[in-house]
Design a protein around this motif. Structure first.
Motif, PDB file in Angstrom:
ATOM      1  N   THR A 338       1.092  -0.802   0.196  1.00  0.00           N
ATOM      2  CA  THR A 338       0.164   0.316  -0.142  1.00  0.00           C
ATOM      3  C   THR A 338       0.837   1.046  -0.339  1.00  0.00           C
ATOM      4  O   THR A 338       0.549   2.336  -0.465  1.00  0.00           O
ATOM      5  N   GLN A 339       1.851   1.103   1.223  1.00  0.00           N
ATOM      6  CA  GLN A 339       3.266   2.323   1.147  1.00  0.00           C
ATOM      7  C   GLN A 339       3.563   2.675  -0.237  1.00  0.00           C
ATOM      8  O   GLN A 339       3.712   4.320  -0.935  1.00  0.00           O
ATOM      9  N   LEU A 340       3.568   1.352  -0.458  1.00  0.00           N
ATOM     10  CA  LEU A 340       5.078   1.395  -2.358  1.00  0.00           C
ATOM     11  C   LEU A 340       3.666   2.243  -3.264  1.00  0.00           C
ATOM     12  O   LEU A 340       4.783   3.361  -4.258  1.00  0.00           O
ATOM     13  N   ILE A 341       2.526   1.920  -3.588  1.00  0.00           N
ATOM     14  CA  ILE A 341       1.867   2.023  -4.453  1.00  0.00           C
ATOM     15  C   ILE A 341       1.689   4.073  -4.405  1.00  0.00           C
ATOM     16  O   ILE A 341       1.367   4.702  -4.802  1.00  0.00           O
ATOM     17  N   GLU A 342       1.040   4.664  -2.670  1.00  0.00           N
ATOM     18  CA  GLU A 342       0.134   5.326  -2.877  1.00  0.00           C
ATOM     19  C   GLU A 342       2.095   6.655  -2.794  1.00  0.00           C
ATOM     20  O   GLU A 342       1.603   8.058  -2.708  1.00  0.00           O
ATOM     21  N   LYS A 343       2.989   6.057  -2.488  1.00  0.00           N
ATOM     22  CA  LYS A 343       4.148   6.854  -1.967  1.00  0.00           C
ATOM     23  C   LYS A 343       5.665   6.628  -3.407  1.00  0.00           C
ATOM     24  O   LYS A 343       6.086   7.698  -3.534  1.00  0.00           O
ATOM     25  N   HIS A 344       5.511   5.774  -3.727  1.00  0.00           N
ATOM     26  CA  HIS A 344       5.927   5.387  -4.901  1.00  0.00           C
ATOM     27  C   HIS A 344       5.905   5.256  -5.945  1.00  0.00           C
ATOM     28  O   HIS A 344       6.236   4.922  -6.802  1.00  0.00           O
ATOM     29  N   GLN A 345       4.587   4.534  -6.351  1.00  0.00           N
ATOM     30  CA  GLN A 345       3.914   4.815  -7.634  1.00  0.00           C
ATOM     31  C   GLN A 345       4.014   3.503  -8.204  1.00  0.00           C
ATOM     32  O   GLN A 345       4.931   3.236  -9.692  1.00  0.00           O
ATOM     33  N   VAL A 346       4.911   2.945  -6.861  1.00  0.00           N
ATOM     34  CA  VAL A 346       5.272   1.046  -7.570  1.00  0.00           C
ATOM     35  C   VAL A 346       3.574   0.248  -7.217  1.00  0.00           C
ATOM     36  O   VAL A 346       3.938  -0.126  -6.072  1.00  0.00           O
ATOM     37  N   ALA A 347       3.133  -0.094  -8.554  1.00  0.00           N
ATOM     38  CA  ALA A 347       2.226  -1.315  -7.798  1.00  0.00           C
ATOM     39  C   ALA A 347       2.573  -3.302  -7.821  1.00  0.00           C
ATOM     40  O   ALA A 347       3.546  -3.568  -8.587  1.00  0.00           O
ATOM     41  N   VAL A 348       3.147  -3.828  -6.561  1.00  0.00           N
ATOM     42  CA  VAL A 348       3.435  -4.604  -6.236  1.00  0.00           C
ATOM     43  C   VAL A 348       2.064  -5.687  -5.681  1.00  0.00           C
ATOM     44  O   VAL A 348       1.257  -5.209  -5.339  1.00  0.00           O
ATOM     45  N   VAL A 349       2.020  -7.341  -5.705  1.00  0.00           N
ATOM     46  CA  VAL A 349       0.558  -7.221  -5.232  1.00  0.00           C
ATOM     47  C   VAL A 349       1.843  -8.386  -2.894  1.00  0.00           C
ATOM     48  O   VAL A 349       2.923  -8.780  -3.184  1.00  0.00           O
ATOM     49  N   PRO A 350       0.674  -7.636  -2.443  1.00  0.00           N
ATOM     50  CA  PRO A 350       1.185  -8.154  -0.745  1.00  0.00           C
ATOM     51  C   PRO A 350       1.133  -9.576  -1.244  1.00  0.00           C
ATOM     52  O   PRO A 350       0.362 -10.356  -1.631  1.00  0.00           O
ATOM     53  N   GLY A 351       2.230 -10.562  -0.361  1.00  0.00           N
ATOM     54  CA  GLY A 351       2.089 -12.079  -0.570  1.00  0.00           C
ATOM     55  C   GLY A 351       0.751 -13.085   0.513  1.00  0.00           C
ATOM     56  O   GLY A 351       0.724 -13.713  -0.468  1.00  0.00           O
ATOM     57  N   THR A 352       0.526 -12.274   1.382  1.00  0.00           N
ATOM     58  CA  THR A 352      -0.848 -12.374   1.574  1.00  0.00           C
ATOM     59  C   THR A 352      -1.869 -13.167   0.980  1.00  0.00           C
ATOM     60  O   THR A 352      -2.204 -14.087   1.611  1.00  0.00           O
ATOM     61  N   VAL A 353      -2.398 -12.134  -0.219  1.00  0.00           N
ATOM     62  CA  VAL A 353      -2.853 -12.527  -1.330  1.00  0.00           C
ATOM     63  C   VAL A 353      -2.508 -14.232  -1.617  1.00  0.00           C
ATOM     64  O   VAL A 353      -3.666 -15.215  -2.509  1.00  0.00           O
ATOM     65  N   PHE A 354      -2.342 -15.243  -1.465  1.00  0.00           N
ATOM     66  CA  PHE A 354      -1.768 -16.527  -1.897  1.00  0.00           C
ATOM     67  C   PHE A 354      -1.443 -17.266  -0.695  1.00  0.00           C
ATOM     68  O   PHE A 354      -1.262 -18.227  -1.147  1.00  0.00           O
ATOM     69  N   GLY A 355      -2.177 -17.023   0.101  1.00  0.00           N
ATOM     70  CA  GLY A 355      -1.893 -18.178   0.958  1.00  0.00           C
ATOM     71  C   GLY A 355      -0.514 -17.971   1.761  1.00  0.00           C
ATOM     72  O   GLY A 355      -0.187 -17.328   2.321  1.00  0.00           O
ATOM     73  N   ALA A 356      -1.718 -19.340   3.005  1.00  0.00           N
ATOM     74  CA  ALA A 356       0.090 -19.464   3.655  1.00  0.00           C
ATOM     75  C   ALA A 356       1.368 -18.916   3.186  1.00  0.00           C
ATOM     76  O   ALA A 356       1.741 -19.751   2.555  1.00  0.00           O
ATOM     77  N   GLY A 357       2.657 -18.930   4.252  1.00  0.00           N
ATOM     78  CA  GLY A 357       3.281 -18.776   4.172  1.00  0.00           C
ATOM     79  C   GLY A 357       4.167 -17.058   3.830  1.00  0.00           C
ATOM     80  O   GLY A 357       5.079 -17.017   2.577  1.00  0.00           O
ATOM     81  N   GLY A 358       2.424 -16.434   3.095  1.00  0.00           N
ATOM     82  CA  GLY A 358       2.874 -15.097   1.906  1.00  0.00           C
ATOM     83  C   GLY A 358       3.111 -13.871   2.630  1.00  0.00           C
ATOM     84  O   GLY A 358       3.521 -13.141   2.699  1.00  0.00           O
ATOM     85  N   GLU A 359       3.096 -14.379   3.979  1.00  0.00           N
ATOM     86  CA  GLU A 359       2.714 -13.129   4.481  1.00  0.00           C
ATOM     87  C   GLU A 359       4.417 -12.628   5.012  1.00  0.00           C
ATOM     88  O   GLU A 359       5.502 -13.333   5.426  1.00  0.00           O
ATOM     89  N   GLY A 360       4.640 -11.242   4.700  1.00  0.00           N
ATOM     90  CA  GLY A 360       6.301 -10.569   4.454  1.00  0.00           C
ATOM     91  C   GLY A 360       6.904 -11.111   3.739  1.00  0.00           C
ATOM     92  O   GLY A 360       8.186 -10.952   3.558  1.00  0.00           O
ATOM     93  N   PHE A 361       5.916 -11.218   2.522  1.00  0.00           N
ATOM     94  CA  PHE A 361       7.074 -11.382   0.991  1.00  0.00           C
ATOM     95  C   PHE A 361       5.654 -10.227   0.117  1.00  0.00           C
ATOM     96  O   PHE A 361       4.407  -9.834   0.083  1.00  0.00           O
ATOM     97  N   ILE A 362       6.338 -10.283  -0.928  1.00  0.00           N
ATOM     98  CA  ILE A 362       5.806  -9.227  -2.354  1.00  0.00           C
ATOM     99  C   ILE A 362       5.603  -9.881  -3.062  1.00  0.00           C
ATOM    100  O   ILE A 362       7.015 -10.763  -3.335  1.00  0.00           O
ATOM    101  N   ARG A 363       4.882  -9.671  -4.676  1.00  0.00           N
ATOM    102  CA  ARG A 363       5.072 -10.745  -5.673  1.00  0.00           C
ATOM    103  C   ARG A 363       5.609  -9.642  -6.400  1.00  0.00           C
ATOM    104  O   ARG A 363       4.425  -8.308  -6.233  1.00  0.00           O
TER     105      ARG A 363
END
Length: 388
Positions: A338-363
């Motif tokens: 969220t901060q990356l897209i709002e403050k630095h204009q780059v969109a990535v996907v938070p790892g949590t949307v992919f299930g277990a083990g994704g927290e703490g990562f971005i795709r």
């Protein structure tokens, strides 16, 4: 409008919207944002494929096809898959679908009952879990992050119960780009045969592998055809995402059931897309290779940059995704994205949307212009430096 919730399906109400689409919607109409979010090639579909579709449109070939798909296409798919040691009868063991997504949905609804269990290897593509849950089936989650983001036979064996009906795997993986080593696939195959369960193998990225890696299908191991459902398509390797053309391969007995569902839900894949896919298999291999080489160059650039900015990351063997660890910033995956897209204009996907083990990562998807990737990486570094 009357908005009483009991007017809607309880299962649909319980199903969350796609986490990927949530971040994609944020950038629509925003020219200032560089997207490393949606997994879509930045190449146009190769010209020979487009030209073939134009030809058939001009000839007025705009009718339904067989529910199974064009026989010529199925025969070409069968020949193509033979290079991976797979042997499917194009007449009754290959079904052309509206993308791999429809194939996943149709297969799950054809094999699962409410009392069944299905093992989901996570992090995984966002549609696996909700489509299985809509079958009212119990989801059993395996966290592959503890093993470098691929499942092991030991993990799978430990998760199997008498109610286990199937397991879903994806190699090369979305969202991590990891491949299941051939030696581990052989062990998983033995577990599958021992317990006589289905394995749904998503192989849509099989052409996009790098360095000295070679794609291996679990269906190619001795005795595995009876237990394997191969899911594949043209969206990624052939840059045909909008054409919505995929296929599923399985033993004839199961395919008869999947075919019934396909008849009622979709009738057939678009005929122009089918002719385009056929042209891709016949003459598009060199174009796929050019795209693969370009993706490998971008992967190398992105991997080096993440290492230098101190974000640990396993080098992907395939697909076009990277899954860096952003925990050193102290932010959650959602906060970082969220901060990356709002403050630095780059969109990535938070790892949590992919299930277990994704927290703490971005795709991060590197199927975008290399100059944009360089700018995006500099912006990510700026944000990471803020939290050092």
């Amino acid at each position: 409008m009357n908005t009483r919730k009991d007017r809607f399906s309880k299962k649909i109400l319980e199903t969350p919207p796609s986490g990927i689409r949530k971040f994609f919607d944020l950038i629509i109409g925003r020219d200032d944002i560089i997207s490393l979010g949606v997994g879509e090639p930045d190449f146009p579909t190769p010209w020979s494929i487009r030209e073939e579709a134009y030809y058939h449109l001009e000839k007025g070939h705009t009718s339904y096809t067989s529910n199974w798909g064009l026989l010529e296409l199925r025969e070409a798919i069968a020949e193509y898959l033979s290079k991976y040691g797979l042997d499917y009868n194009p007449k009754n063991e290959i079904l052309v679908t509206i993308g791999v997504s429809e194939a996943v949905d149709a297969v799950l609804r054809s094999i699962l009952n409410p009392e069944d269990e299905i093992i989901i290897c996570e992090p995984c593509y966002v549609s696996y879990q909700p489509l299985a849950a809509l079958c009212d089936t119990k989801l059993v989650h395996i966290d592959t992050s503890v093993n470098g983001f691929y499942p092991t036979a030991e993990q799978i064996e430990a998760a199997i119960t008498p109610k286990t009906k199937a397991i879903m795997i994806c190699s090369p993986s979305n969202p991590t780009g990891r491949m299941i080593p051939k030696s581990e696939l052989a062990k998983i195959a033995e577990v599958v045969k021992k317990h006589e369960i289905w394995v749904l193998s998503d192989e849509v990225y099989c052409e996009l592998v790098y360095d000295d890696n070679q794609h291996c299908s679990i269906g190619s191991f001795p005795g595995m055809k009876d237990y394997t459902i191969v899911l594949n398509g043209f969206s990624k390797a052939f840059a045909m995402t909008g054409w919505r053309i995929g296929y599923v391969c399985a033993p004839a007995e199961l395919m008869a059931e999947v075919h019934k569902l396909h008849q009622y839900s979709s009738i057939c894949a678009p005929i122009m897309s089918q002719y385009g896919a056929l042209e891709g298999l016949k003459n598009g291999g060199h174009e796929v290779e050019k795209m693969r080489v370009s993706y490998q160059q971008r992967r190398n650039l992105m991997y080096k940059a993440f290492q230098e900015m101190g974000l640990p990351c396993t080098e992907p063997e395939g697909a076009f995704y990277m899954f860096p660890d952003i925990r050193k910033t102290g932010l959650t995956s959602e906060e970082f994205a969220t901060q990356l897209i709002e403050k630095h204009q780059v969109a990535v996907v938070p790892g949590t949307v992919f299930g277990a083990g994704g927290e703490g990562f971005i795709r991060c998807c590197y199927a975008t212009d290399i100059n944009k990737i360089k700018i995006a990486l500099q912006r990510i570094k700026e944000m990471v430096d803020e939290y050092k």
